[in-house]
Design a protein around this motif. Structure first.
Motif, PDB file in Angstrom:
ATOM      1  N   LYS A 190      -2.059 -11.252   5.565  1.00 60.47           N
ATOM      2  CA  LYS A 190      -3.280 -11.843   6.106  1.00 60.47           C
ATOM      3  C   LYS A 190      -3.121 -12.241   7.561  1.00 60.47           C
ATOM      4  O   LYS A 190      -4.096 -12.233   8.327  1.00 60.47           O
ATOM      5  CB  LYS A 190      -3.693 -13.056   5.278  1.00 60.47           C
ATOM      6  CG  LYS A 190      -4.249 -12.722   3.906  1.00 60.47           C
ATOM      7  CD  LYS A 190      -4.767 -13.973   3.218  1.00 60.47           C
ATOM      8  CE  LYS A 190      -5.411 -13.627   1.877  1.00 60.47           C
ATOM      9  NZ  LYS A 190      -5.935 -14.834   1.189  1.00 60.47           N
ATOM     10  N   THR A 217       1.326  -5.229   3.947  1.00 60.39           N
ATOM     11  CA  THR A 217       0.391  -5.866   4.854  1.00 60.39           C
ATOM     12  C   THR A 217       0.263  -7.346   4.515  1.00 60.39           C
ATOM     13  O   THR A 217       0.623  -7.788   3.415  1.00 60.39           O
ATOM     14  CB  THR A 217      -0.982  -5.190   4.774  1.00 60.39           C
ATOM     15  OG1 THR A 217      -1.461  -5.251   3.414  1.00 60.39           O
ATOM     16  CG2 THR A 217      -0.891  -3.733   5.195  1.00 60.39           C
ATOM     17  N   ALA A 243       0.848  -1.187   0.000  1.00 59.29           N
ATOM     18  CA  ALA A 243       0.000   0.000   0.000  1.00 59.29           C
ATOM     19  C   ALA A 243       0.882   1.234   0.000  1.00 59.29           C
ATOM     20  O   ALA A 243       1.321   1.680   1.065  1.00 59.29           O
ATOM     21  CB  ALA A 243      -0.932   0.003   1.208  1.00 59.29           C
ATOM     22  N   ARG A 275      -4.144  -0.872  15.527  1.00 61.72           N
ATOM     23  CA  ARG A 275      -4.747  -2.190  15.350  1.00 61.72           C
ATOM     24  C   ARG A 275      -5.083  -2.826  16.694  1.00 61.72           C
ATOM     25  O   ARG A 275      -6.097  -3.534  16.822  1.00 61.72           O
ATOM     26  CB  ARG A 275      -3.798  -3.089  14.553  1.00 61.72           C
ATOM     27  CG  ARG A 275      -3.781  -2.738  13.076  1.00 61.72           C
ATOM     28  CD  ARG A 275      -2.625  -3.373  12.345  1.00 61.72           C
ATOM     29  NE  ARG A 275      -2.756  -3.153  10.914  1.00 61.72           N
ATOM     30  CZ  ARG A 275      -2.419  -2.031  10.290  1.00 61.72           C
ATOM     31  NH1 ARG A 275      -1.929  -1.013  10.990  1.00 61.72           N
ATOM     32  NH2 ARG A 275      -2.570  -1.907   8.992  1.00 61.72           N
ATOM     33  N   PHE A 299      -6.955   1.173   6.450  1.00 62.50           N
ATOM     34  CA  PHE A 299      -7.809   0.290   5.661  1.00 62.50           C
ATOM     35  C   PHE A 299      -9.132   0.116   6.400  1.00 62.50           C
ATOM     36  O   PHE A 299      -9.175   0.056   7.628  1.00 62.50           O
ATOM     37  CB  PHE A 299      -7.149  -1.075   5.443  1.00 62.50           C
ATOM     38  CG  PHE A 299      -5.726  -0.988   4.971  1.00 62.50           C
ATOM     39  CD1 PHE A 299      -5.434  -0.779   3.644  1.00 62.50           C
ATOM     40  CD2 PHE A 299      -4.667  -1.086   5.861  1.00 62.50           C
ATOM     41  CE1 PHE A 299      -4.129  -0.675   3.197  1.00 62.50           C
ATOM     42  CE2 PHE A 299      -3.366  -0.996   5.438  1.00 62.50           C
ATOM     43  CZ  PHE A 299      -3.088  -0.786   4.099  1.00 62.50           C
ATOM     44  N   HIS A 300     -10.203  -0.001   5.643  1.00 61.25           N
ATOM     45  CA  HIS A 300     -11.526  -0.182   6.220  1.00 61.25           C
ATOM     46  C   HIS A 300     -11.791  -1.664   6.474  1.00 61.25           C
ATOM     47  O   HIS A 300     -11.024  -2.546   6.076  1.00 61.25           O
ATOM     48  CB  HIS A 300     -12.593   0.419   5.307  1.00 61.25           C
ATOM     49  CG  HIS A 300     -12.450   1.897   5.117  1.00 61.25           C
ATOM     50  ND1 HIS A 300     -12.831   2.813   6.073  1.00 61.25           N
ATOM     51  CD2 HIS A 300     -11.953   2.628   4.080  1.00 61.25           C
ATOM     52  CE1 HIS A 300     -12.592   4.035   5.651  1.00 61.25           C
ATOM     53  NE2 HIS A 300     -12.063   3.959   4.437  1.00 61.25           N
ATOM     54  N   ASP A 301     -12.907  -1.940   7.142  1.00 64.44           N
ATOM     55  CA  ASP A 301     -13.273  -3.326   7.455  1.00 64.44           C
ATOM     56  C   ASP A 301     -13.498  -4.112   6.168  1.00 64.44           C
ATOM     57  O   ASP A 301     -14.055  -3.610   5.192  1.00 64.44           O
ATOM     58  CB  ASP A 301     -14.542  -3.354   8.311  1.00 64.44           C
ATOM     59  CG  ASP A 301     -14.322  -2.701   9.667  1.00 64.44           C
ATOM     60  OD1 ASP A 301     -13.162  -2.625  10.093  1.00 64.44           O
ATOM     61  OD2 ASP A 301     -15.321  -2.258  10.277  1.00 64.44           O
ATOM     62  N   GLY A 302     -13.068  -5.350   6.196  1.00 62.36           N
ATOM     63  CA  GLY A 302     -13.204  -6.212   5.034  1.00 62.36           C
ATOM     64  C   GLY A 302     -11.977  -6.277   4.153  1.00 62.36           C
ATOM     65  O   GLY A 302     -11.963  -7.031   3.177  1.00 62.36           O
ATOM     66  N   TYR A 303     -10.938  -5.503   4.498  1.00 65.83           N
ATOM     67  CA  TYR A 303      -9.711  -5.550   3.697  1.00 65.83           C
ATOM     68  C   TYR A 303      -9.053  -6.914   3.904  1.00 65.83           C
ATOM     69  O   TYR A 303      -8.858  -7.349   5.051  1.00 65.83           O
ATOM     70  CB  TYR A 303      -8.782  -4.428   4.130  1.00 65.83           C
ATOM     71  CG  TYR A 303      -7.518  -4.315   3.304  1.00 65.83           C
ATOM     72  CD1 TYR A 303      -7.577  -3.972   1.965  1.00 65.83           C
ATOM     73  CD2 TYR A 303      -6.273  -4.555   3.867  1.00 65.83           C
ATOM     74  CE1 TYR A 303      -6.425  -3.865   1.206  1.00 65.83           C
ATOM     75  CE2 TYR A 303      -5.115  -4.451   3.122  1.00 65.83           C
ATOM     76  CZ  TYR A 303      -5.194  -4.107   1.795  1.00 65.83           C
ATOM     77  OH  TYR A 303      -4.045  -4.005   1.046  1.00 65.83           O
ATOM     78  N   PRO A 304      -8.678  -7.629   2.835  1.00 64.34           N
ATOM     79  CA  PRO A 304      -8.170  -9.006   3.001  1.00 64.34           C
ATOM     80  C   PRO A 304      -6.792  -9.092   3.634  1.00 64.34           C
ATOM     81  O   PRO A 304      -6.404 -10.173   4.069  1.00 64.34           O
ATOM     82  CB  PRO A 304      -8.163  -9.549   1.567  1.00 64.34           C
ATOM     83  CG  PRO A 304      -8.077  -8.338   0.699  1.00 64.34           C
ATOM     84  CD  PRO A 304      -8.815  -7.253   1.421  1.00 64.34           C
ATOM     85  N   PRO A 316      -5.270  -7.200   6.518  1.00 64.19           N
ATOM     86  CA  PRO A 316      -5.424  -6.119   7.505  1.00 64.19           C
ATOM     87  C   PRO A 316      -4.234  -5.919   8.430  1.00 64.19           C
ATOM     88  O   PRO A 316      -4.156  -4.890   9.102  1.00 64.19           O
ATOM     89  CB  PRO A 316      -6.651  -6.574   8.293  1.00 64.19           C
ATOM     90  CG  PRO A 316      -6.590  -8.065   8.245  1.00 64.19           C
ATOM     91  CD  PRO A 316      -5.989  -8.413   6.910  1.00 64.19           C
ATOM     92  N   TYR A 327      -0.018   5.207   2.036  1.00 65.58           N
ATOM     93  CA  TYR A 327      -1.187   4.954   2.873  1.00 65.58           C
ATOM     94  C   TYR A 327      -1.225   5.966   4.024  1.00 65.58           C
ATOM     95  O   TYR A 327      -0.247   6.650   4.320  1.00 65.58           O
ATOM     96  CB  TYR A 327      -1.136   3.532   3.430  1.00 65.58           C
ATOM     97  CG  TYR A 327      -0.297   3.389   4.688  1.00 65.58           C
ATOM     98  CD1 TYR A 327      -0.891   3.159   5.916  1.00 65.58           C
ATOM     99  CD2 TYR A 327       1.087   3.513   4.636  1.00 65.58           C
ATOM    100  CE1 TYR A 327      -0.138   3.059   7.064  1.00 65.58           C
ATOM    101  CE2 TYR A 327       1.839   3.407   5.779  1.00 65.58           C
ATOM    102  CZ  TYR A 327       1.224   3.185   6.991  1.00 65.58           C
ATOM    103  OH  TYR A 327       1.991   3.092   8.138  1.00 65.58           O
TER     104      TYR A 327
END
Length: 430
Positions: free
Chosen positions: A226, A224, A197, A314, A273-278, A280, A200
């Protein structure tokens, strides 16, 4: 010399001699309205496109209807959405907040960053033991030759200009070394579960001895993954940090170099990053730019602050804003480079109880200023002087790197790249 007896005669001759004369030129005192109207209509006809002229000659309807003209507000868009920093703002506070951004320099360097993050410096200038073990076990075929080719590619063939800006050179060198590390993808499949990213944005906030500290900005490129990184220190070593005493700067305040602001959000933490980012979880932050040996201490402190912010935001999003000791520490990494010198930073967040200096401390490992090779041509300073000013302003000085086809990487230290490779593969090697 020809004399015009009437203004009508002068206007007629002028329009015949200069058929493309602007309508604004005809607006002069003395011209009759019909003359001005005729000149304006003539200019409008000349400005019409060919398809519009054909449609009018044949009496056809316009193929595309022109949208109605919208009157723009009488203010510049730069100032249309100005933020009110006064008491009328809903986020206004009576207590000041201290901001650390990507362009703030800590004069006390690493020691000041350790106090602000309530951290203890570990490793005696070395990387953690797990990362050191990776430096000795990882190997790329023909590593020396490939590292030298990557440096030559960035320094000789990246551009045809005689000089390269240090910021561009540090970025291309970082990306070239990342491509070398990705060659081990077939052996370590977890490398494919990552994303990069660039540029960012991160924001983290905490309280330090009743002072609101916030870190905001765009420090560089974040890689980033998983899965999160595993802790670098065990439980016993974490408990021993409670006996450590943080160094102070009395009579100077540790927040002396930070910016102040009265408009801010309480406990605002955004990882970028918003929720749902693969992907995070923050893995490694790459900070590249232009700096020399005199600024290395401040740049390393900046890397500690932003690596700590990546872990803190986080942790607060997962456990909330309550002050507590974390059951599982958060680990982030940071690589700071100007293309030649590399600094490796590892941060382990152990606690959210950051207000008081007592109790558990966070951990920081810093392997600073490792030279990948000896720079044959030191950075040059290109000076651009302003007009009418003999003195050169500091913002007109740009560090440059000389491009030379005969460049040789003197005293190439491949161990520095091994550290880079170990940081990249951390979390992918079982």
């Amino acid at each position: 010399m020809a004399l015009f007896h009437t203004t009508h005669q002068a206007a007629t001759i002028l329009t015949r001699c200069l058929p493309a004369v602007s309508s604004q030129l005809l607006f002069h005192r003395g011209y009759r309205p019909e003359v001005l109207k005729r000149g304006i209509e003539k200019n409008k006809q000349k400005k019409k496109p060919l398809h519009r002229v054909v449609e009018e000659m044949l009496g056809l309807e316009p193929a595309i209807e022109q949208p109605p003209r919208v009157e723009l507000p009488n203010n510049h868009p730069q100032y249309s959405n100005r933020v009110d920093f006064g008491p009328e703002n809903p986020h206004y506070h009576d207590d000041v907040a201290y901001l650390f951004t990507h362009d703030v320099s800590l004069q006390e360097g690493v020691k000041q960053a350790l106090w602000l993050t309530k951290s203890k410096l570990m490793g005696n200038g070395q990387m953690p033991n797990q990362i050191q073990d990776l430096t000795t076990s990882l190997e790329i075929p023909d590593m020396d030759e490939k590292v030298e080719q990557s440096i030559r590619q960035c320094r000789q063939y990246d551009t045809v200009n005689k000089f390269i800006s240090m910021k561009r050179y540090s970025f291309t060198t970082t990306m070239a070394l990342i491509r070398l590390c990705s060659l081990l993808g077939p052996q370590y499949s977890d490398i494919l579960s990552r994303a990069q990213a660039p540029n960012y944005y991160v924001s983290a906030s905490w309280t330090r001895e009743n002072n609101v500290i916030q870190v905001r900005g765009r420090p560089g490129m974040l890689m980033t993954s998983k899965n999160p990184l595993q802790p670098l220190a065990g439980l016993d070593e974490i408990q021993q940090t409670s006996d450590h005493t943080l160094e102070t700067f009395y009579p100077l305040a540790p927040t002396i170099d930070l910016r102040t602001c009265y408009v801010y959000k309480d406990n605002y933490n955004f990882p970028g990053f918003h929720d749902g980012y693969p992907f995070p979880h923050a893995h490694t932050l790459f900070m590249y730019g232009e700096y020399d040996e005199r600024q290395a201490e401040k740049i390393n402190a900046r890397g500690i602050m932003f690596a700590f912010a990546n872990a803190l935001c986080r942790a607060k999003l997962q456990y909330g804003t309550e002050e507590m000791d974390l059951p599982t520490p958060f680990v982030t990494q940071c690589v700071v480079t100007n293309g030649v010198n590399f600094s490796y930073i590892h941060v382990q967040l152990n606690t959210l109880q950051l207000d008081s200096s007592d109790g558990l401390k966070n951990m920081v490992w810093l392997d600073a200023d490792s030279a990948l090779y000896q720079d044959m041509y030191p950075p040059l300073l290109k000076i651009r002087r302003t007009k009418g000013n003999r003195k050169t302003d500091r913002r007109y000085i740009r560090p440059l790197v000389r491009r030379d086809p005969e460049l040789g990487c003197r005293e190439l230290d491949v161990d520095v790249f091994r550290k880079f490779l170990a940081c990249y593969l951390n979390g992918a090697v079982n």
